[in-house]
Design an enzyme around this catalytic site. Structure first.
Site, mmCIF file in Angstrom:
data_model
loop_
_atom_site.group_PDB
_atom_site.id
_atom_site.type_symbol
_atom_site.label_atom_id
_atom_site.label_comp_id
_atom_site.label_asym_id
_atom_site.label_seq_id
_atom_site.Cartn_x
_atom_site.Cartn_y
_atom_site.Cartn_z
ATOM 1 N N TRP A 150 0.818 -1.218 0.000
ATOM 2 C CA TRP A 150 0.000 0.000 0.000
ATOM 3 C C TRP A 150 0.849 1.264 0.000
ATOM 4 C CZ3 TRP A 150 -4.567 0.212 -1.809
ATOM 5 C CH2 TRP A 150 -5.466 -0.863 -1.639
ATOM 6 N N ASP A 178 -1.168 6.633 6.758
ATOM 7 C CA ASP A 178 -2.317 5.911 6.206
ATOM 8 C C ASP A 178 -2.711 4.825 7.211
ATOM 9 O OD1 ASP A 178 -4.094 4.274 4.927
ATOM 10 O OD2 ASP A 178 -2.803 3.805 3.213
ATOM 11 N N LYS A 184 -12.479 -0.921 6.830
ATOM 12 C CA LYS A 184 -11.798 -1.975 7.571
ATOM 13 C C LYS A 184 -12.193 -1.966 9.044
ATOM 14 C CE LYS A 184 -8.903 -2.205 3.808
ATOM 15 N NZ LYS A 184 -8.042 -1.405 2.952
HETATM 16 C C1 LIG Z 1 -7.586 -0.718 1.965
HETATM 17 C C2 LIG Z 1 -6.459 0.205 2.028
HETATM 18 C C3 LIG Z 1 -6.357 1.329 1.187
HETATM 19 C C4 LIG Z 1 -7.287 1.611 0.037
HETATM 20 O O1 LIG Z 1 -8.520 1.920 0.369
HETATM 21 P P1 LIG Z 1 -9.615 2.290 -0.743
HETATM 22 O O2 LIG Z 1 -10.700 2.802 0.130
HETATM 23 O O3 LIG Z 1 -9.944 1.042 -1.482
HETATM 24 O O4 LIG Z 1 -9.047 3.329 -1.626
HETATM 25 C C5 LIG Z 1 -5.302 2.182 1.379
HETATM 26 N N1 LIG Z 1 -4.365 1.947 2.312
HETATM 27 C C6 LIG Z 1 -4.415 0.864 3.110
HETATM 28 C C7 LIG Z 1 -3.368 0.651 4.134
HETATM 29 C C8 LIG Z 1 -5.464 -0.034 3.002
HETATM 30 O O5 LIG Z 1 -5.519 -1.103 3.801
#
Ligand SMILES: *Cc1c(COP(=O)(O)O)cnc(C)c1O
Length: 360
Positions: A101, A172, A196
């Site tokens: 990511w 993030d 999540k």
């Molecule tokens: C799932 C995830 C994303 C992406 O999320 P989207 O909502 O699909 O754009 C970005 N960073 C991390 C660490 C993730 O787990």
């Protein structure tokens, strides 16, 4: 029948919250309409979002030095919003690359600004490993330092926080927000896609130090512009109202159940059960160095990949679903966010034991 859903995202939500949402689905607050059928500028909705923000501020101890934004576009929307809003002329966006990511964030950043990627993986010993944070070589000149504390696909979590003299630290937290205690003051921008640990997809939470709103940045679509969203109370346009409502319900649920402190204990217990079993088994393995193992996403490999399909089929028959690993790393992955109960972990370990015995 209880199904345990180990999906990495969109992930399971607390059954208590889902039941409440179902009960009030057609008739929210006795208004005779659904929360998704009403104006985001109506008094009941505005009261809900106000309490939602207050609840998140209590859960994470977010001070008045930060704004909290409820934006569109998930995690990846922020891959663009961060460089667009935080760009400074003649200073690169610095991206720590510790997994799939964070590397994706670098690639998106490179579309808009000069980036400097810093690889902090240290896989020489045959494990997925991360250099200690105090050994990361951060340049002095940077628009911002971006990193990903929990790499959802690789199963790598970084528990220390990098520091920089001048550049803001951007994290993030899509797959670990609210899973353990953090000190928000150690960061300058925190963002997290909701799907999540918070609620349905579509919503992204951004916690930003107010002083950063003075940055001019680059020309930016209004919908990704922190200044505009902050000024408009995250209502520059119609927000993802249902996701926002459900996030508020999840926050309420967390507050009623001991908050982030209790979640951290719960999550550490769950992860320990699973990792201990995997480490003690000669049938399964986890490739991540112990000091950086994720509390949220546990990848594991069977000793013979030819058994993967059968493992997944039998797991599903035992009501254990969505265990397939990400296509980029293979094997299996159990995502065990806040909502996953300890019973789900115990059921998974029992199944893994039985499967190993039958296939050894
Ligand atoms: C799932 C995830 C994303 C992406 O999320 P989207 O909502 O699909 O754009 C970005 N960073 C991390 C660490 C993730 O787990």
């Amino acid at each position: 029948m209880t199904v345990y859903n180990f999906c990495a995202g969109p992930a399971m939500l607390p059954p208590e919250v889902m039941n409440k949402a179902q009960q009030e689905f057609l008739n929210w607050q006795n208004l005779g309409v659904s929360v998704m059928e009403m104006s985001h500028r109506s008094a009941p909705f505005l009261a809900m979002v106000k309490e939602c923000e207050a609840s998140l501020r209590r859960l994470m101890a977010i001070s008045d030095e930060f704004d909290v934004l409820f934006m569109h576009g998930g995690g990846r929307g922020q891959f663009a919003a961060v460089p667009l809003n935080l760009h400074l002329d003649n200073a690169p966006g610095v991206y720590i690359e510790n997994g799939i990511w964070s590397t994706g964030a670098t690639q998106e950043g490179a579309r808009f600004t000069t980036v400097e990627g810093i690889n902090v993986r240290n896989d020489d010993n045959g494990q997925f490993d991360i250099k200690p944070v105090n050994q990361w070589l951060l340049p002095e000149n940077a628009s911002f330092i971006h990193y990903c504390p929990n790499e959802t696909i690789d199963g790598i979590e970084i528990f220390d926080v990098p520091k920089h003299k001048t550049a803001p630290i951007v994290a993030d937290m899509s797959s670990m927000i609210l899973s353990r205690e953090i000190n928000v003051d150690d960061f300058d921008v925190i963002y997290a896609g909701a799907q999540k640990n918070i609620g349905p997809s579509g919503l992204c939470i951004v916690i930003i130090r107010k002083t950063l709103l003075a940055r001019e940045g680059l020309p930016c679509p209004s919908i990704l512009d922190y200044k505009i969203e902050a000024k408009q109370g995250s209502m520059y346009n119609t927000p993802p109202t249902f996701s926002w409502y459900l996030a508020a319900e999840v926050f309420k649920y967390l507050e009623a159940n001991g908050g982030v402190q209790a979640m951290e204990v719960h999550n550490k217990n769950k992860a320990a059960i699973l990792y201990d079993y995997i480490d003690g088994s000669d049938f399964y393995s986890n490739k991540v160095a112990k000091h950086c193992r994720s509390l949220m996403n546990v990848p594991f490999w069977l000793k013979d990949d030819n058994l993967n399909a059968e493992f997944l089929a039998q797991a599903a028959q035992n009501n254990l679903v969505a265990l397939e690993g990400h296509r980029l790393v293979g094997g299996m992955r159990a995502s065990i966010y806040n909502a996953m109960p300890i019973e789900g972990i115990n059921a998974l370990v029992s199944f893994m034991e039985k499967f190993a015995k039958e296939h050894s």
